[in-house]
Design a protein around this motif. Sequence first.
Motif, short mmCIF file in Angstrom:
data_model
loop_
_atom_site.label_atom_id
_atom_site.label_comp_id
_atom_site.label_asym_id
_atom_site.label_seq_id
_atom_site.Cartn_x
_atom_site.Cartn_y
_atom_site.Cartn_z
N GLY A 1 -3.11 24.45 16.32
CA GLY A 1 -1.72 24.54 15.91
C GLY A 1 -1.57 25.41 14.68
O GLY A 1 -2.55 25.94 14.14
N SER A 2 -0.33 25.54 14.21
CA SER A 2 -0.05 26.40 13.06
C SER A 2 -0.04 25.63 11.74
O SER A 2 -0.35 26.20 10.69
CB SER A 2 1.30 27.10 13.24
N HIS A 3 0.36 24.35 11.78
CA HIS A 3 0.49 23.54 10.58
C HIS A 3 -0.14 22.17 10.83
O HIS A 3 -0.20 21.69 11.96
CB HIS A 3 1.95 23.34 10.18
N LEU A 4 -0.57 21.54 9.73
CA LEU A 4 -1.24 20.24 9.82
C LEU A 4 -0.59 19.25 8.87
O LEU A 4 -0.41 19.53 7.68
CB LEU A 4 -2.73 20.40 9.46
N LEU A 5 -0.23 18.09 9.40
CA LEU A 5 0.28 16.98 8.60
C LEU A 5 -0.72 15.82 8.69
O LEU A 5 -1.01 15.34 9.78
CB LEU A 5 1.65 16.52 9.11
N MET A 6 -1.22 15.38 7.54
CA MET A 6 -2.12 14.24 7.49
C MET A 6 -1.28 12.98 7.23
O MET A 6 -0.61 12.87 6.22
CB MET A 6 -3.16 14.42 6.39
N ALA A 7 -1.34 12.05 8.18
CA ALA A 7 -0.54 10.82 8.10
C ALA A 7 -1.38 9.64 8.56
O ALA A 7 -1.01 8.91 9.48
CB ALA A 7 0.73 10.96 8.95
N VAL A 8 -2.51 9.44 7.88
CA VAL A 8 -3.47 8.43 8.34
C VAL A 8 -3.44 7.14 7.52
O VAL A 8 -4.26 6.26 7.75
CB VAL A 8 -4.91 8.99 8.35
N GLY A 9 -2.51 7.03 6.60
CA GLY A 9 -2.43 5.79 5.84
C GLY A 9 -2.17 6.04 4.37
O GLY A 9 -1.90 7.18 3.94
N ARG A 10 -2.27 4.97 3.58
CA ARG A 10 -1.93 5.00 2.17
C ARG A 10 -3.08 4.42 1.34
O ARG A 10 -3.88 3.63 1.83
CB ARG A 10 -0.67 4.18 1.90
N LYS A 11 -3.13 4.81 0.07
CA LYS A 11 -4.10 4.24 -0.86
C LYS A 11 -3.34 3.80 -2.12
O LYS A 11 -2.38 4.45 -2.53
CB LYS A 11 -5.20 5.23 -1.22
N PRO A 12 -3.76 2.70 -2.75
CA PRO A 12 -3.04 2.22 -3.94
C PRO A 12 -3.25 3.14 -5.13
O PRO A 12 -4.34 3.69 -5.33
CB PRO A 12 -3.68 0.85 -4.18
N ASN A 13 -2.22 3.29 -5.93
CA ASN A 13 -2.30 4.13 -7.13
C ASN A 13 -2.83 3.30 -8.30
O ASN A 13 -2.06 2.70 -9.05
CB ASN A 13 -0.92 4.70 -7.48
N ILE A 14 -4.15 3.28 -8.43
CA ILE A 14 -4.76 2.48 -9.49
C ILE A 14 -5.72 3.29 -10.36
O ILE A 14 -6.23 2.77 -11.36
CB ILE A 14 -5.51 1.26 -8.90
N GLU A 15 -5.97 4.55 -10.02
CA GLU A 15 -7.01 5.31 -10.70
C GLU A 15 -6.77 5.47 -12.19
O GLU A 15 -7.70 5.43 -12.99
CB GLU A 15 -7.15 6.70 -10.06
N ARG A 16 -5.53 5.64 -12.60
CA ARG A 16 -5.23 5.91 -14.00
C ARG A 16 -5.16 4.65 -14.86
O ARG A 16 -5.08 4.74 -16.09
CB ARG A 16 -3.86 6.61 -14.12
N LEU A 17 -5.15 3.49 -14.25
CA LEU A 17 -4.77 2.26 -14.95
C LEU A 17 -5.86 1.67 -15.84
O LEU A 17 -5.56 0.89 -16.75
CB LEU A 17 -4.31 1.20 -13.95
N ASN A 18 -7.14 1.96 -15.57
CA ASN A 18 -8.24 1.35 -16.31
C ASN A 18 -8.13 -0.18 -16.25
O ASN A 18 -8.10 -0.88 -17.27
CB ASN A 18 -8.26 1.82 -17.77
N LEU A 19 -8.06 -0.70 -15.02
CA LEU A 19 -7.81 -2.12 -14.80
C LEU A 19 -8.90 -3.01 -15.38
O LEU A 19 -8.62 -4.16 -15.78
CB LEU A 19 -7.66 -2.39 -13.30
N ALA A 20 -10.11 -2.52 -15.45
CA ALA A 20 -11.21 -3.33 -15.98
C ALA A 20 -10.94 -3.76 -17.42
O ALA A 20 -11.28 -4.89 -17.83
CB ALA A 20 -12.52 -2.56 -15.90
N ALA A 21 -10.30 -2.89 -18.19
CA ALA A 21 -10.00 -3.23 -19.59
C ALA A 21 -9.04 -4.40 -19.69
O ALA A 21 -9.02 -5.12 -20.70
CB ALA A 21 -9.42 -2.01 -20.31
N ALA A 22 -8.25 -4.61 -18.64
CA ALA A 22 -7.28 -5.70 -18.65
C ALA A 22 -7.79 -6.94 -17.91
O ALA A 22 -7.07 -7.94 -17.82
CB ALA A 22 -5.97 -5.24 -18.00
N GLY A 23 -9.02 -6.86 -17.40
CA GLY A 23 -9.57 -8.01 -16.67
C GLY A 23 -8.92 -8.21 -15.32
O GLY A 23 -8.80 -9.34 -14.84
N ILE A 24 -8.54 -7.12 -14.68
CA ILE A 24 -7.85 -7.19 -13.39
C ILE A 24 -8.80 -6.77 -12.28
O ILE A 24 -9.36 -5.67 -12.31
CB ILE A 24 -6.59 -6.29 -13.39
N GLU A 25 -8.96 -7.64 -11.29
CA GLU A 25 -9.83 -7.36 -10.15
C GLU A 25 -9.06 -6.66 -9.04
O GLU A 25 -7.84 -6.83 -8.91
CB GLU A 25 -10.45 -8.66 -9.62
#
Length: 472
Positions: A255-279
């Motif tokens: 085809g000419s164009h590609l759309l990736m639509a295979v699911g979602r991932k949570p936005n947690i990378e920036r949060l530094n959750l370990a520092a807050a004791g969050i699992e």
Amino acid sequence: MNRIKTDILVIGAGSGGLSVAAGASQMGADVTLLEGHEMGGDCLNFGCVPSKALIASGKAAHAQASSAPFGVTNVAPNVDYAAAKDHVHDVIAQIAPVDSQERFESLGVRVIREYGTFLSRTEVQAGDHVISARRIVIATGSSPLVPPIPGLEDVPFETNETIFELREKPGHLLIVGGGPIGIEMAQAHVRLGCKVTVIEGERAMGKDDPEAVKAVLDTLRDEGVEIAEGAMVARILGSAGAIEIETADGRSFVGSHLLMAVGRKPNIERLNLAAAGIETTPVGIRVDDGLRTTNRRIYAIGDVAGGMQFTHMAGYHAGVIIRSALFGLPSTIRTAHIPWATYTEPELSQVGMTDVQAREAHGDKLEIVRFDYAHNDRAIAERKTKGFIKVMVVRGRPVGATIVGHQAGELANLWSLALANKLKMSQIAAMVSPYPTIGEINKRAAGAYFSPRLFESDMVKRAVRFVQRWLP
């Protein structure tokens, strides 16, 4: 460094975060809201709103091409793809003020346009601000999942965060992923004049009722969408305008164009959750039934909490935690009444259990009642007779409803109300719908539950004959 103390800190200005911020501030709490990207989050800017706007453009084009049954000659629609995208952005612009920084500041919310990162169990840094809060709400949402498929890194592709910026109409759009996003975009684009192929590794719309899904996929195929199921992508090749997808079973799609639509991932990378004791879990932040994280002063709501990923679910979460965070009262989530819908034509909606789930849970106690769109007078007048409703009933109470057909998402509202309030089928049957409406389908489904009890019961017939014999 600017230090701020606040009652409620909300991280993320999507649907859930905005609902918490508005509600808490108007109830008297000191609220601080962080957003490093777009106010309104994914729903307004990249998800629900733009997708439904583009779907509306597709419907308008399809109406021109399929009007003959109404006595209006079919015409080939002259689609201006860039203008359709202008329509999409105009719709976003009309809704955006409701979610804007200015509006929330007018409600008394302190809005900081920075991403948040935990420094400790009670402190978050956002730019040159360090914020300490009595309660923190993480509402950072989710982003498109882009799997590590060989070759993908060398090929241009779209996600839901970029497809609505594309102004060149794809000649042949390849969509990897047959979930709601992929299927909605497939129908919208084929109606706008694109060739479309959907490539799904398992079963398209695999979380929905198979009979209802068949009605949707049959329609898409009739409109020209190629849907390849059981086609696990093994490799992606090519360049802009000439993209090839190879699957594990040896199939190839170009085809000419590609759309990736295979699911979602949570936005947690920036949060530094370990520092807050969050699992965390593989799908998001670990929360209990009250949406508290492993740090009891911190909540997670919406997509980032790893459950149902719907805008209305995030809004529901917001209502649940306001009771707990503001008033210290116990509050827990329920999911049995949460609806979802796929906005294809026909639409598909689900509330509560599917028939398979209900059979597993209730066995012989389950009754399934059904009513077809073909017997609804308004559907006949509108030529929207494809579809059905089936309601799963246990001891006179609905436990689930599956609807596929015209306005299925609208019809789901009643069944969410019924499940939320544990209504009986007799209460649904007592409703009076204006004639003729699509909404009568709900009442007729309830009637289908009582019909055999009234019209096929020897006891009822004997009682009627007795009364008629002695009635003065």
